[in-house]
Design a protein around this motif. Structure first.
Motif, PDB file in Angstrom:
ATOM      1  N   VAL A  68      80.408  -7.981  21.895  1.00 28.20           N
ATOM      2  CA  VAL A  68      81.387  -8.959  21.415  1.00 28.20           C
ATOM      3  C   VAL A  68      81.833  -8.493  20.026  1.00 28.20           C
ATOM      4  CG1 VAL A  68      81.647 -11.375  20.667  1.00 28.20           C
ATOM      5  CG2 VAL A  68      80.383 -10.851  22.766  1.00 28.20           C
ATOM      6  N   GLY A  74      78.213 -14.953  18.143  1.00 29.58           N
ATOM      7  CA  GLY A  74      77.572 -16.242  17.861  1.00 29.58           C
ATOM      8  C   GLY A  74      78.417 -17.435  18.263  1.00 29.58           C
ATOM      9  N   GLY A  76      79.294 -17.917  21.656  1.00 31.71           N
ATOM     10  CA  GLY A  76      79.122 -18.146  23.096  1.00 31.71           C
ATOM     11  C   GLY A  76      79.847 -17.153  23.994  1.00 31.71           C
ATOM     12  N   GLY A  78      79.349 -13.883  24.281  1.00 36.93           N
ATOM     13  CA  GLY A  78      78.366 -12.993  24.918  1.00 36.93           C
ATOM     14  C   GLY A  78      77.728 -13.671  26.128  1.00 36.93           C
ATOM     15  N   ARG A 113      67.061 -15.470  27.747  1.00 33.89           N
ATOM     16  CA  ARG A 113      67.624 -16.813  27.957  1.00 33.89           C
ATOM     17  C   ARG A 113      68.388 -16.886  29.264  1.00 33.89           C
ATOM     18  NH1 ARG A 113      69.955 -19.533  22.551  1.00 33.89           N
ATOM     19  NH2 ARG A 113      67.947 -19.758  21.594  1.00 33.89           N
TER      20      ARG A 113
HETATM   21  C1  LIG Z   1      74.376  -9.233  21.981  1.00 38.68           C
HETATM   22  C2  LIG Z   1      75.776  -9.833  21.907  1.00 38.68           C
HETATM   23  C3  LIG Z   1      76.627  -9.281  23.054  1.00 38.68           C
HETATM   24  C4  LIG Z   1      75.683 -11.355  22.044  1.00 38.68           C
HETATM   25  O1  LIG Z   1      77.007 -11.885  22.040  1.00 38.68           O
HETATM   26  P1  LIG Z   1      77.352 -13.228  21.256  1.00 38.68           P
HETATM   27  O2  LIG Z   1      78.725 -13.632  21.635  1.00 38.68           O
HETATM   28  O3  LIG Z   1      77.069 -13.055  19.817  1.00 38.68           O
HETATM   29  O4  LIG Z   1      76.258 -14.189  21.901  1.00 38.68           O
HETATM   30  P2  LIG Z   1      76.349 -15.761  22.074  1.00 38.68           P
HETATM   31  O5  LIG Z   1      77.170 -16.375  20.988  1.00 38.68           O
HETATM   32  O6  LIG Z   1      76.741 -16.048  23.472  1.00 38.68           O
HETATM   33  O7  LIG Z   1      74.836 -16.130  21.817  1.00 38.68           O
HETATM   34  C5  LIG Z   1      73.923 -16.366  22.863  1.00 38.68           C
HETATM   35  C6  LIG Z   1      72.526 -16.359  22.275  1.00 38.68           C
HETATM   36  O8  LIG Z   1      72.216 -15.008  21.877  1.00 38.68           O
HETATM   37  C7  LIG Z   1      71.433 -15.023  20.700  1.00 38.68           C
HETATM   38  N1  LIG Z   1      72.151 -14.359  19.626  1.00 38.68           N
HETATM   39  C8  LIG Z   1      73.376 -13.814  19.726  1.00 38.68           C
HETATM   40  N2  LIG Z   1      73.715 -13.221  18.575  1.00 38.68           N
HETATM   41  C9  LIG Z   1      72.698 -13.432  17.708  1.00 38.68           C
HETATM   42  C10 LIG Z   1      72.456 -13.039  16.364  1.00 38.68           C
HETATM   43  N3  LIG Z   1      73.354 -12.320  15.664  1.00 38.68           N
HETATM   44  N4  LIG Z   1      71.284 -13.386  15.798  1.00 38.68           N
HETATM   45  C11 LIG Z   1      70.379 -14.097  16.485  1.00 38.68           C
HETATM   46  N5  LIG Z   1      70.555 -14.488  17.782  1.00 38.68           N
HETATM   47  C12 LIG Z   1      71.701 -14.161  18.374  1.00 38.68           C
HETATM   48  C13 LIG Z   1      71.137 -16.432  20.412  1.00 38.68           C
HETATM   49  O9  LIG Z   1      69.940 -16.722  21.116  1.00 38.68           O
HETATM   50  C14 LIG Z   1      72.301 -17.175  21.006  1.00 38.68           C
HETATM   51  O10 LIG Z   1      71.934 -18.461  21.257  1.00 38.68           O
HETATM   52  P3  LIG Z   1      72.465 -19.681  20.301  1.00 38.68           P
HETATM   53  O11 LIG Z   1      73.803 -20.029  20.877  1.00 38.68           O
HETATM   54  O12 LIG Z   1      71.441 -20.740  20.477  1.00 38.68           O
HETATM   55  O13 LIG Z   1      72.550 -19.136  18.914  1.00 38.68           O
HETATM   56  C15 LIG Z   1      76.452  -9.561  20.524  1.00 38.68           C
HETATM   57  O14 LIG Z   1      75.555  -9.959  19.515  1.00 38.68           O
HETATM   58  C16 LIG Z   1      76.841  -8.113  20.315  1.00 38.68           C
HETATM   59  O15 LIG Z   1      77.913  -7.684  20.737  1.00 38.68           O
HETATM   60  N6  LIG Z   1      76.005  -7.357  19.628  1.00 38.68           N
HETATM   61  C17 LIG Z   1      76.310  -5.938  19.327  1.00 38.68           C
HETATM   62  C18 LIG Z   1      76.241  -5.111  20.586  1.00 38.68           C
HETATM   63  C19 LIG Z   1      74.889  -5.204  21.255  1.00 38.68           C
HETATM   64  O16 LIG Z   1      73.853  -5.155  20.602  1.00 38.68           O
HETATM   65  N7  LIG Z   1      74.914  -5.304  22.599  1.00 38.68           N
HETATM   66  C20 LIG Z   1      73.709  -5.337  23.403  1.00 38.68           C
HETATM   67  C21 LIG Z   1      73.111  -3.960  23.525  1.00 38.68           C
HETATM   68  S1  LIG Z   1      71.505  -4.045  24.308  1.00 38.68           S
END
Ligand SMILES: CC(C)(COP(=O)(O)OP(=O)(O)OC[C@H]1O[C@@H](n2cnc3c(N)ncnc32)[C@H](O)[C@@H]1OP(=O)(O)O)[C@@H](O)C(=O)NCCC(=O)NCCS
Length: 151
Positions: A68, A74, A76, A78, A113
């Motif tokens: 994302v 953060g 939703g 992802g 989760r």
């Molecule tokens: C992993 C990733 C895809 C999650 O996408 P996102 O849109 O941020 O996730 P969401 O908003 O749907 O969050 C879902 C849950 O993930 C966790 N989470 C997501 N980002 C987080 C952060 N920066 N720190 C802590 N927890 C996090 C939380 O448990 C969250 O639950 P909450 O709504 O109670 O906070 C995103 O952080 C990302 O793109 N990261 C960089 C790329 C990456 O690492 N990809 C995975 C490779 S294994």
């Protein structure tokens, strides 16, 4: 927040900069994009998220990448993409969806989760497969975990 719309795109239209957020190797990404199924999340014409799934066998697919845009994390998106990837894999005939991820960090919570369980450890995977050391929160990624979800 407005909910992004999700669209399957051909591999040439895959958002490389975003895919690199999750996987720092452009060469590895190019390999799995070839026969991968790439879906992007669009919000007001901007691409704010992406995932790639790929068949390992008829029954088992792998989530190769999910990312994302940093400024949209953060919110939703992802979780929306992950649910869509699970549904797509199921619709494409998969009985199991697997993935590989680091052995620490918020990604692990994110996948568990959604129901993924740890099924194996690949020691030194990141040292052997990536030319540059991968650091997160000041800690180097060495071992990769395999996670799986029965569909
Ligand atoms: C992993 C990733 C895809 C999650 O996408 P996102 O849109 O941020 O996730 P969401 O908003 O749907 O969050 C879902 C849950 O993930 C966790 N989470 C997501 N980002 C987080 C952060 N920066 N720190 C802590 N927890 C996090 C939380 O448990 C969250 O639950 P909450 O709504 O109670 O906070 C995103 O952080 C990302 O793109 N990261 C960089 C790329 C990456 O690492 N990809 C995975 C490779 S294994």
């Amino acid at each position: 927040m407005t909910i992004p719309s999700l669209h399957k795109v051909p591999s040439e239209q895959a958002p490389m900069a975003l895919l690199l957020e999750a996987d720092p190797s452009a060469a590895i990404i190019a390999r799995y994009l070839q026969d991968g199924h790439c879906v992007v999340a669009r919000l007001d014409e901007a691409i704010v998220g992406v995932y790639v799934i790929k068949a390992l066998s008829a029954e088992t697919w792998e989530l190769m990448n999910i990312a994302v845009a940093p400024e949209r994390q953060g919110q939703g998106i992802g979780a929306l993409l992950l649910r869509h990837a699970i549904d797509q894999a199921r619709q494409l005939g998969a009985q199991r969806l697997e993935l590989g991820t680091g052995s620490f960090g918020h990604q692990l919570t994110f996948y568990q989760r959604a129901g993924f369980r740890v099924v194996a450890v690949e020691p030194d995977y990141f040292l052997q497969h990536y030319p540059e050391p991968l650091f997160e929160n000041g800690l180097q990624h060495r071992d990769r975990l395999r996670l799986a979800l029965e569909l």
